[in-house]
Scaffold this motif. Structure first.
Motif, PDB file in Angstrom:
ATOM      1  N   GLY A  50      40.516  44.316  37.979  1.00 39.99           N
ATOM      2  CA  GLY A  50      40.923  45.627  38.685  1.00 39.99           C
ATOM      3  C   GLY A  50      39.610  46.198  39.107  1.00 39.99           C
ATOM      4  N   GLU A  51      39.799  47.438  39.454  1.00 37.81           N
ATOM      5  CA  GLU A  51      38.576  48.146  39.847  1.00 37.81           C
ATOM      6  C   GLU A  51      37.770  48.755  38.596  1.00 37.81           C
ATOM      7  OE1 GLU A  51      41.928  48.938  42.863  1.00 37.81           O
ATOM      8  OE2 GLU A  51      41.717  48.890  40.603  1.00 37.81           O
ATOM      9  N   HIS A  52      38.451  49.224  37.540  1.00 34.46           N
ATOM     10  CA  HIS A  52      37.918  49.534  36.250  1.00 34.46           C
ATOM     11  C   HIS A  52      37.585  48.372  35.340  1.00 34.46           C
ATOM     12  CE1 HIS A  52      39.129  53.393  38.014  1.00 34.46           C
ATOM     13  NE2 HIS A  52      40.426  52.707  37.984  1.00 34.46           N
ATOM     14  N   GLY A  53      36.479  48.839  34.462  1.00 36.00           N
ATOM     15  CA  GLY A  53      36.109  47.744  33.180  1.00 36.00           C
ATOM     16  C   GLY A  53      35.450  46.424  33.879  1.00 36.00           C
ATOM     17  N   THR A  54      35.252  45.485  33.009  1.00 36.49           N
ATOM     18  CA  THR A  54      34.766  44.384  33.536  1.00 36.49           C
ATOM     19  C   THR A  54      35.743  43.351  33.529  1.00 36.49           C
ATOM     20  OG1 THR A  54      34.442  43.774  30.871  1.00 36.49           O
ATOM     21  CG2 THR A  54      32.800  44.964  32.213  1.00 36.49           C
ATOM     22  N   ASN A  55      35.580  42.514  34.412  1.00 31.62           N
ATOM     23  CA  ASN A  55      36.546  41.307  34.596  1.00 31.62           C
ATOM     24  C   ASN A  55      36.060  40.164  35.298  1.00 31.62           C
ATOM     25  OD1 ASN A  55      37.137  41.865  37.548  1.00 31.62           O
ATOM     26  ND2 ASN A  55      37.694  44.005  36.486  1.00 31.62           N
ATOM     27  N   PHE A  56      36.774  39.057  35.562  1.00 25.34           N
ATOM     28  CA  PHE A  56      36.226  37.754  36.350  1.00 25.34           C
ATOM     29  C   PHE A  56      35.877  38.192  37.726  1.00 25.34           C
ATOM     30  CE2 PHE A  56      37.107  33.837  38.549  1.00 25.34           C
ATOM     31  CZ  PHE A  56      36.175  32.889  37.779  1.00 25.34           C
ATOM     32  N   LYS A  81      34.866  41.013  39.131  1.00 28.38           N
ATOM     33  CA  LYS A  81      33.558  41.713  39.090  1.00 28.38           C
ATOM     34  C   LYS A  81      32.392  40.796  38.844  1.00 28.38           C
ATOM     35  CE  LYS A  81      34.972  46.516  38.418  1.00 28.38           C
ATOM     36  NZ  LYS A  81      34.873  47.810  37.766  1.00 28.38           N
ATOM     37  N   THR A  82      32.583  40.068  37.898  1.00 30.56           N
ATOM     38  CA  THR A  82      31.467  38.904  37.393  1.00 30.56           C
ATOM     39  C   THR A  82      31.122  37.851  38.458  1.00 30.56           C
ATOM     40  OG1 THR A  82      32.079  39.052  35.111  1.00 30.56           O
ATOM     41  CG2 THR A  82      31.204  37.118  35.941  1.00 30.56           C
ATOM     42  N   MET A  83      32.135  37.377  39.103  1.00 32.12           N
ATOM     43  CA  MET A  83      32.017  36.364  40.084  1.00 32.12           C
ATOM     44  C   MET A  83      30.921  36.923  41.345  1.00 32.12           C
ATOM     45  SD  MET A  83      33.134  33.302  39.445  1.00 32.12           S
ATOM     46  CE  MET A  83      32.331  33.777  38.059  1.00 32.12           C
ATOM     47  N   LEU A  84      31.452  38.391  41.824  1.00 31.26           N
ATOM     48  CA  LEU A  84      30.746  39.070  42.574  1.00 31.26           C
ATOM     49  C   LEU A  84      29.425  39.604  42.573  1.00 31.26           C
ATOM     50  CD1 LEU A  84      33.643  41.612  44.107  1.00 31.26           C
ATOM     51  CD2 LEU A  84      33.023  39.384  45.123  1.00 31.26           C
ATOM     52  N   ARG A  85      29.015  39.585  41.234  1.00 32.44           N
ATOM     53  CA  ARG A  85      27.852  40.115  40.813  1.00 32.44           C
ATOM     54  C   ARG A  85      26.881  38.649  40.677  1.00 32.44           C
ATOM     55  NH1 ARG A  85      28.938  41.230  35.979  1.00 32.44           N
ATOM     56  NH2 ARG A  85      27.802  39.451  34.740  1.00 32.44           N
ATOM     57  N   GLN A 108      36.181  39.510  54.306  1.00 35.84           N
ATOM     58  CA  GLN A 108      35.777  40.799  54.211  1.00 35.84           C
ATOM     59  C   GLN A 108      34.285  41.364  54.548  1.00 35.84           C
ATOM     60  OE1 GLN A 108      38.241  42.906  51.228  1.00 35.84           O
ATOM     61  NE2 GLN A 108      39.526  41.028  51.124  1.00 35.84           N
ATOM     62  N   GLN A 109      33.536  40.404  54.554  1.00 38.04           N
ATOM     63  CA  GLN A 109      31.880  40.755  54.676  1.00 38.04           C
ATOM     64  C   GLN A 109      31.449  41.438  53.736  1.00 38.04           C
ATOM     65  OE1 GLN A 109      31.934  42.056  58.839  1.00 38.04           O
ATOM     66  NE2 GLN A 109      31.567  39.880  59.605  1.00 38.04           N
ATOM     67  N   VAL A 110      31.766  41.097  52.409  1.00 41.58           N
ATOM     68  CA  VAL A 110      31.278  42.006  51.250  1.00 41.58           C
ATOM     69  C   VAL A 110      30.220  41.288  50.830  1.00 41.58           C
ATOM     70  CG1 VAL A 110      31.974  42.524  48.618  1.00 41.58           C
ATOM     71  CG2 VAL A 110      33.640  42.727  50.651  1.00 41.58           C
ATOM     72  N   LEU A 111      30.017  40.075  50.843  1.00 41.94           N
ATOM     73  CA  LEU A 111      28.677  39.221  50.444  1.00 41.94           C
ATOM     74  C   LEU A 111      27.807  38.656  51.449  1.00 41.94           C
ATOM     75  CD1 LEU A 111      30.204  37.189  47.193  1.00 41.94           C
ATOM     76  CD2 LEU A 111      28.946  39.429  47.310  1.00 41.94           C
ATOM     77  N   ILE A 140      38.390  43.608  48.271  1.00 43.83           N
ATOM     78  CA  ILE A 140      37.563  43.214  47.222  1.00 43.83           C
ATOM     79  C   ILE A 140      36.343  44.241  47.170  1.00 43.83           C
ATOM     80  CG2 ILE A 140      36.198  41.776  48.888  1.00 43.83           C
ATOM     81  CD1 ILE A 140      36.895  39.556  46.604  1.00 43.83           C
ATOM     82  N   GLN A 141      36.153  44.942  48.163  1.00 43.25           N
ATOM     83  CA  GLN A 141      35.035  45.833  47.882  1.00 43.25           C
ATOM     84  C   GLN A 141      35.213  46.680  46.774  1.00 43.25           C
ATOM     85  OE1 GLN A 141      31.964  46.442  49.885  1.00 43.25           O
ATOM     86  NE2 GLN A 141      31.354  47.683  48.166  1.00 43.25           N
ATOM     87  N   ALA A 142      36.525  47.174  46.255  1.00 44.34           N
ATOM     88  CA  ALA A 142      36.878  48.071  45.308  1.00 44.34           C
ATOM     89  C   ALA A 142      36.327  47.454  43.998  1.00 44.34           C
ATOM     90  CB  ALA A 142      38.028  48.311  45.261  1.00 44.34           C
ATOM     91  N   TYR A 143      36.036  46.107  43.806  1.00 43.57           N
ATOM     92  CA  TYR A 143      35.815  45.478  42.750  1.00 43.57           C
ATOM     93  C   TYR A 143      34.276  45.197  42.595  1.00 43.57           C
ATOM     94  CZ  TYR A 143      40.366  44.265  43.255  1.00 43.57           C
ATOM     95  OH  TYR A 143      41.825  44.593  43.684  1.00 43.57           O
TER      96      TYR A 143
END
Length: 290
Positions: A152-158, A160-164, A234-237, A286-289
């Motif tokens: 989700g948008e809050h905390g740490t999760n898979f 967010k990790t992938m996008l980072r 969504q052209q986030v990356l 996906i931008q929210a993550y």
């Protein structure tokens, strides 16, 4: 209606607080304001507020670290829920509690039903199962929601990790032989709120354990592929890494993960009309993550 939420800053707790604040009197507490392992504090705060519903979104979730921090894991995941269950019984409140797919060994070939035999392989899973049992023994009105692969948008999760990591890696190796149902945290919150509304409306409620996770089932590799497909659309990356699927044996971790984390969600749909989490749709923003 008065609702007390523990773990209010976590993935699900944040969503619960945001959604319930408009329709109930909410007391949202993080671990600094309420340490659920402190029985005296739990009884003092809960007895004073006198909620109709207690939602326990607090948990020790550091799966690998739990293999060393056994005492802390059990304190938060068993003793804390027991404290909440005991005070819920005392004041006549309903306790809703979030549990996990890790209570199963993951060796089965089919999605797990609530009635299937448990057999956690990790300290985390064992402590969460102990929490479930403590609640069942201490509180007559309880709803335990087992879920899996929450993001989700809050905390740490898979997600967010992938996008980072995609921002600094051209290639990624992702485990492809563990399967489960990715679950959007907002949908977990929605399921819990629907369960509360069901009880509040005086409908017949079967207390106990329910499974709720996402569909379609996927491997971690498949989940990652969907994340990057959404990010690209969504052209986030700026660039999408090349993915390769690897077996669990190639990525050893201190805690054993279930190979099969698929949960059968028929029971919760039949009782409450709650459908599985549509995690693919949740990736549309996906931008929210990031």
């Amino acid at each position: 209606m008065k609702v007390l939420i523990t773990g209010c800053n976590g993935q699900v707790g944040s969503c619960l607080t945001e959604r319930l604040i408009a329709e109930a009197e909410v007391l949202a507490l993080d671990s600094k304001r309420l340490d659920i392992t402190d029985r005296e504090a739990v009884f003092s705060i809960v007895s004073e507020f006198k909620p109709n519903y207690i939602i326990n979104a607090a948990a020790y979730t550091a799966v690998d670290r739990a293999e060393q921090e056994i005492e802390l894991s059990y304190a938060v995941n068993r003793n804390g829920p027991l404290n909440l269950a005991q005070v819920a019984k005392e004041i006549g409140a309903v306790l809703l509690h979030i549990s996990t797919d890790y209570v199963f060994d993951g060796d089965g070939g089919n999605p797990y039903k609530e009635s299937d035999k448990t057999g956690p392989k990790s300290v985390y899973g064992q402590s969460k199962l102990a929490g479930e049992r403590a609640i069942a023994e201490a509180c007559p009105k309880y709803l335990i929601l087992r879920t899996a692969w929450v993001f989700g948008e809050h905390g740490t999760n898979f997600v967010k990790t992938m996008l980072r990591v995609a921002e600094s890696r051209d290639e990624l190796s992702i485990v492809g032989d563990q399967f489960g149902g990715p679950t959007y945290a907002g949908d977990v919150a929605g399921a819990l709120i629907t369960m509360i509304q069901h009880v509040e409306q005086g409908k017949d409620t079967k207390w106990g354990v329910y499974h709720f996770s996402g569909m379609p089932y996927a491997s971690w590799f498949g989940f990652a592929s969907a994340i990057f497909t959404a990010a690209e659309q969504q052209q986030v990356l700026a660039k999408i890494p090349t993915l390769s699927s690897i077996p669990t044996s190639a990525y050893p971790t201190p805690a054993k993960r279930p190979a099969n984390s698929r949960l059968d969600c028929f029971k919760i749909e039949k009782q409450f009309g709650i459908k599985p989490s549509d995690w693919l749709t949740a990736l549309n923003n996906i931008q929210a993550y990031k």
